[in-house]
Motif scaffolding. Structure first.
Motif, PDB file in Angstrom:
ATOM      1  N   UNK A 190      -8.527 -16.692  -4.569  1.00  0.00           N
ATOM      2  CA  UNK A 190      -7.654 -15.830  -4.512  1.00  0.00           C
ATOM      3  C   UNK A 190      -7.796 -15.707  -2.845  1.00  0.00           C
ATOM      4  N   UNK A 191      -6.801 -16.053  -2.169  1.00  0.00           N
ATOM      5  CA  UNK A 191      -6.990 -15.667  -0.661  1.00  0.00           C
ATOM      6  C   UNK A 191      -7.343 -14.331  -0.127  1.00  0.00           C
ATOM      7  N   UNK A 192      -8.013 -14.216   0.868  1.00  0.00           N
ATOM      8  CA  UNK A 192      -8.199 -12.949   1.563  1.00  0.00           C
ATOM      9  C   UNK A 192      -6.995 -12.235   1.973  1.00  0.00           C
ATOM     10  N   UNK A 193      -6.753 -11.103   1.695  1.00  0.00           N
ATOM     11  CA  UNK A 193      -5.332 -10.519   2.168  1.00  0.00           C
ATOM     12  C   UNK A 193      -5.395  -9.938   3.704  1.00  0.00           C
ATOM     13  N   UNK A 194      -4.532 -10.410   4.493  1.00  0.00           N
ATOM     14  CA  UNK A 194      -4.369 -10.390   5.889  1.00  0.00           C
ATOM     15  C   UNK A 194      -3.010  -9.286   6.036  1.00  0.00           C
ATOM     16  N   UNK A 195      -3.248  -8.624   7.122  1.00  0.00           N
ATOM     17  CA  UNK A 195      -2.088  -7.647   7.622  1.00  0.00           C
ATOM     18  C   UNK A 195      -2.581  -6.314   8.201  1.00  0.00           C
ATOM     19  N   UNK A 196      -1.771  -5.582   8.134  1.00  0.00           N
ATOM     20  CA  UNK A 196      -0.578  -5.367   7.724  1.00  0.00           C
ATOM     21  C   UNK A 196       0.825  -6.347   8.268  1.00  0.00           C
ATOM     22  N   UNK A 197       1.471  -6.879   7.836  1.00  0.00           N
ATOM     23  CA  UNK A 197       2.729  -7.623   8.380  1.00  0.00           C
ATOM     24  C   UNK A 197       3.430  -6.741   9.197  1.00  0.00           C
ATOM     25  N   UNK A 198       3.852  -7.411  10.340  1.00  0.00           N
ATOM     26  CA  UNK A 198       4.571  -6.251  11.274  1.00  0.00           C
ATOM     27  C   UNK A 198       6.001  -6.152  10.650  1.00  0.00           C
ATOM     28  N   UNK A 199       6.793  -5.069  11.025  1.00  0.00           N
ATOM     29  CA  UNK A 199       7.838  -4.765  10.681  1.00  0.00           C
ATOM     30  C   UNK A 199       8.828  -4.460  11.768  1.00  0.00           C
ATOM     31  N   UNK A 238       0.872  -1.069   0.103  1.00  0.00           N
ATOM     32  CA  UNK A 238      -0.033   0.001  -0.041  1.00  0.00           C
ATOM     33  C   UNK A 238       1.018   1.199  -0.150  1.00  0.00           C
ATOM     34  N   UNK A 239       0.229   2.434  -0.372  1.00  0.00           N
ATOM     35  CA  UNK A 239       1.050   3.708  -0.329  1.00  0.00           C
ATOM     36  C   UNK A 239       1.551   4.218   0.737  1.00  0.00           C
ATOM     37  N   UNK A 240       1.017   3.721   1.851  1.00  0.00           N
ATOM     38  CA  UNK A 240       1.472   4.178   3.330  1.00  0.00           C
ATOM     39  C   UNK A 240       2.420   3.176   3.650  1.00  0.00           C
ATOM     40  N   UNK A 241       2.947   2.424   2.920  1.00  0.00           N
ATOM     41  CA  UNK A 241       3.978   1.474   3.552  1.00  0.00           C
ATOM     42  C   UNK A 241       3.681   0.442   3.962  1.00  0.00           C
ATOM     43  N   UNK A 242       2.265  -0.237   4.224  1.00  0.00           N
ATOM     44  CA  UNK A 242       1.913  -1.349   4.749  1.00  0.00           C
ATOM     45  C   UNK A 242       2.194  -2.391   3.741  1.00  0.00           C
ATOM     46  N   UNK A 243       2.162  -3.575   4.131  1.00  0.00           N
ATOM     47  CA  UNK A 243       2.232  -4.751   3.148  1.00  0.00           C
ATOM     48  C   UNK A 243       1.351  -5.895   3.674  1.00  0.00           C
ATOM     49  N   UNK A 244       0.372  -6.440   2.983  1.00  0.00           N
ATOM     50  CA  UNK A 244      -0.427  -7.543   3.124  1.00  0.00           C
ATOM     51  C   UNK A 244      -0.086  -8.731   2.258  1.00  0.00           C
ATOM     52  N   UNK A 245      -0.389  -9.493   2.929  1.00  0.00           N
ATOM     53  CA  UNK A 245      -0.115 -10.979   2.349  1.00  0.00           C
ATOM     54  C   UNK A 245      -1.503 -11.746   2.089  1.00  0.00           C
ATOM     55  N   UNK A 246      -1.557 -12.311   0.743  1.00  0.00           N
ATOM     56  CA  UNK A 246      -2.447 -13.332   0.311  1.00  0.00           C
ATOM     57  C   UNK A 246      -1.889 -14.398  -0.522  1.00  0.00           C
ATOM     58  N   UNK A 247      -2.861 -15.402  -0.580  1.00  0.00           N
ATOM     59  CA  UNK A 247      -2.353 -16.653  -1.120  1.00  0.00           C
ATOM     60  C   UNK A 247      -2.856 -17.038  -2.440  1.00  0.00           C
ATOM     61  N   UNK A 248      -2.366 -17.173  -3.546  1.00  0.00           N
ATOM     62  CA  UNK A 248      -3.374 -17.422  -4.694  1.00  0.00           C
ATOM     63  C   UNK A 248      -2.850 -18.926  -5.258  1.00  0.00           C
ATOM     64  N   UNK A 249      -3.880 -19.725  -5.484  1.00  0.00           N
ATOM     65  CA  UNK A 249      -3.633 -20.951  -6.158  1.00  0.00           C
ATOM     66  C   UNK A 249      -4.668 -21.124  -7.117  1.00  0.00           C
ATOM     67  N   UNK A 250      -4.444 -21.440  -8.365  1.00  0.00           N
ATOM     68  CA  UNK A 250      -5.451 -21.608  -9.765  1.00  0.00           C
ATOM     69  C   UNK A 250      -5.223 -23.076 -10.106  1.00  0.00           C
TER      70      UNK A 250
END
Length: 721
Positions: A269-278, A250-262
């Protein structure tokens, strides 16, 4: 030989007719008054260079290997035309994982060009025809046409090479959509990236509020494939599901994580979770102008986050601790794997525009506030190296500390020495390769194409295409290349004849000199936009000259002086050690001579002592023998010898009787033989069978007599008769 061939095609490519055609078509391209972004309109495939021409809406391609040939072949290129050319301006081209399709990306649309088949002697498209029509598939055409304010932020191919081709699009409405080439107008999967508490606000008041807070996704990247938590994919199967982690920035520097499997039926498309702690945490969350993210495919994964101000954050993706942020634990599904965390290893600031030297009056130059979006590119030859392109030029970054980090993480127990060594490790290597905007006041000349040639027969080379359609080729420096794998015949131990002390010193003096000479900045290749025949203003030339002089003084002359002083100090130390070692060698020679003389004396004494010991042993045997003979009681050995002598006496008596009998028989036989000679011979005829029997009996008797004579001879020799 490889170096010669690499120099040949590098010198021929900038003057190729392909780029002449591109420069001729520059005047037909639309020229806006707005800010021109950096583009990437080139790629390589099997030694073929492809360059997109926006004026003709076509690809120009030529073979780089043919430029290495010594034959005088005319410079030729093929033109790949689009049957359905895109109606938008193309900013980026992406080669698919299967290498049969190319995505044409723009802010207002996406199209996919299908590469034609190859045949012929040189494996050219459609046998070498000059112009080839290519099938073009518009993707989400109705979606972009119906939404006038909607723009494309980023697009990427789904990274699987064996599954069906899919394009993942990130649009300005804060959504991810996955399109299949079989149904390019309908998204196969879609995912909203708006945070739950602001979804209602986004629907009612638009996206301006979220954009002002930086809660808009600006970039994403796929990580290496790994088993994903079933809770995040919504899978109820018991088997592990292999999915690609999708890091969303994201533009504010936060990073989210999702898992994609086709790969599963229908895909997910997994729902994004986060923001990941830094870690460590920062008040400004490491910037509010994030623009790009890149996941390096190494273990552990390295996540690179770039900001528009030219700051790069190198984050190590590791499993987080159990006691994490409770708010994140609530969003993370129960029973899933531990929450990943981003450990910021280092922060790097790129020199977008050149930093000017201080003036003679001592006034410090004003810091540049120039900002621009940055594109991150993986290096196909080295996993721990990547490249940055932007409006002001090109940078190359090599993570030299990753090998020690990997070694530290692989250690089972806590390695304090390894941790200190990792903390003292030097920062990454940043190479400023190309600068298209030397000063803030200079006109923009963004890079239009960038690619790394991974074919080793052509040499590791970086190809850049400037805004004026000029081609620049630069060989990659060996300092950032990955180490060559060891040969199978090499031994893991020390080399034969090498000093064993070398194994104790991991950082040699040569590496120490390299660290001193390591440059923090360099003078890149300078390009300026506009008419090349017109010289730049004198103040600008003076500033650039002062900056170049300052860099040469600080990064070359001063560091070379420091290296010279270190070498002189090292030479003085080695000379002292050499004199001391010569004295030690002379002392060792004297000691060796005295030891040799002492060894000779000891050898003489040993021989004398050995002779005297033998004399004493013989005297002891004689004394013991005489002592035994005077004892009134026989010993066990004497008793055994007495029994053996009595037995021999009986045997001699028996053998004497046997000899008398043999002599008597011998005399009797002689008498019989004499009688047989005097008597007249009787006519006696024997049959063949009787003759054979007589001969056999006589032979047996002869053998028996010979055996008895041998026994008698042995008895005589034994008793010395």
């Amino acid at each position: 030989m490889a170096a010669c061939t690499g120099e040949r095609w590098r010198s021929k490519l900038p003057a190729h007719a392909l780029f002449t055609k591109l420069r001729e078509n520059l005047e037909f391209e639309p020229r806006g008054n707005g800010r021109k972004p950096a583009k990437n309109l080139t790629f390589c495939l099997d030694g073929d260079l492809f360059v997109w021409d926006g004026a003709e809406s076509a690809f120009y391609t030529t073979n780089l290997r043919q430029l290495n040939s010594t034959d005088l072949v005319p410079e030729q290129y093929q033109t790949l035309l689009c049957i359905n050319p895109p109606l938008f301006e193309v900013h980026q081209v992406l080669l698919s994982p299967t290498q049969y399709h190319v995505a044409l990306l723009g802010q207002k649309g996406v199209s996919v060009l299908e590469l034609p088949q190859r045949w012929g002697k040189r494996s050219e498209f459609e046998g070498g025809r000059c112009t080839v029509n290519c099938k073009t598939i518009p993707v989400a055409e109705r979606f972009f046409t119906s939404s006038g304010s909607l723009t494309l932020r980023q697009a990427a191919w789904y990274p699987s090479e064996t599954e069906e081709l899919h394009l993942v699009l990130l649009t300005s409405d804060n959504s991810l959509r996955c399109y299949s080439l079989k149904e390019p107008q309908t998204p196969a999967r879609s995912l909203s990236l708006s945070q739950p508490e602001e979804e209602s606000a986004v629907r009612t008041r638009g996206r301006s509020y979220a954009a002002s807070l930086g809660e808009i996704a600006v970039a994403f990247d796929f990580g290496p494939r790994l088993p994903a938590p079933k809770q995040l994919l919504g899978q109820r199967a018991r088997e592990d599901v292999l999915a690609y982690p999708l890091y969303i920035l994201y533009e504010n520097g936060e990073t989210f994580l999702s898992y994609v499997s086709l790969a599963q039926s229908g895909g997910s498309l997994g729902k994004p979770v986060g923001p990941l702690p830094m870690h460590p945490a920062a008040e400004d969350n490491y910037g509010y102008d994030a623009c790009a993210v890149l996941c390096l495919p190494c273990v552990p994964n390295i996540l690179v986050i770039a900001t528009e101000s030219g700051t790069l954050y190198h984050c190590v993706v590791l499993e987080g601790e159990e006691e994490e942020d409770p708010a994140l634990s609530d969003r993370w599904p129960q029973g899933a794997v531990p929450v990943p965390s981003l450990y910021v290893f280092e922060c790097v600031e790129l020199e977008l525009t050149l930093k000017l030297a201080a003036s003679e009056d001592g006034e410090e130059p004003l810091e540049s506030d120039f900002t621009c979006p940055i594109r991150l590119h993986r290096d196909p030859l080295c996993q721990t190296r990547y490249h940055c392109t932007h409006e002001a030029g090109v940078h190359s970054v090599g993570l030299t500390w990753f090998s020690k980090l990997h070694k530290f993480l692989q250690s089972d127990e806590e390695d304090k020495d390894g941790l200190q060594e990792l903390a003292a490790e030097q920062r990454c290597i940043v190479e400023h390769i190309l600068c298209t905007r030397p000063l803030t006041c200079s006109a923009a000349a963004p890079v239009q194409g960038f690619w790394i040639v991974s074919d080793l027969s052509l040499g590791a080379t970086m190809i850049c295409i400037t805004s004026s359609s000029d081609c620049i080729t630069q060989p990659l420096l060996s300092a950032t290349r990955p180490p060559s794998p060891p040969l199978l015949c090499s031994r893991p131990g020390l080399e034969f004849g090498s000093s064993p002390l070398r194994g104790f010193a991991e950082d040699s003096f040569e590496q120490h000199i390299r660290n001193i000479l390591q440059r923090g900045s360099a003078n890149p290749l300078l390009l300026r936009s506009g008419n090349k025949d017109v010289s730049p203003p004198p103040p600008e030339c003076l500033q650039l000259l002062s900056r170049a002089t300052q860099v040469f003084r600080d990064e070359y002359i001063l560091k070379q002086d420091l290296a010279r002083e270190e070498i002189q100090r090292r030479v003085k130390l080695l000379c002292g050690q050499k004199d001391k070692q010569l004295e030690d060698m002379a002392h060792c020679r004297e000691e060796r001579k005295s030891l040799r003389e002492m060894a000779e004396r000891l050898a003489d004494k040993y021989e004398d002592a050995k002779y005297r010991q033998e004399v004493i042993m013989n005297r002891m045997k004689q004394i013991l023998g005489s002592f035994r003979s005077q004892l009134p009681v026989l010993s066990d050995s004497e008793k055994d010898m007495r029994k053996e002598l009595l037995t021999i006496n009986d045997q001699l008596r028996h053998l004497g009787n046997s000899i008398k009998q043999v002599n008597m028989k011998k005399e009797y036989q002689q008498k019989q033989m004499e009688k047989g000679v005097s008597l007249p011979k009787a006519n006696l005829s024997l049959t063949a069978h009787q003759r054979t029997c007589v001969f056999g009996i006589l032979k047996e008797e002869g053998e028996h007599i010979a055996e008895m004579m041998k026994q008698i001879k042995d008895i005589k020799n034994h008793f010395s008769f």
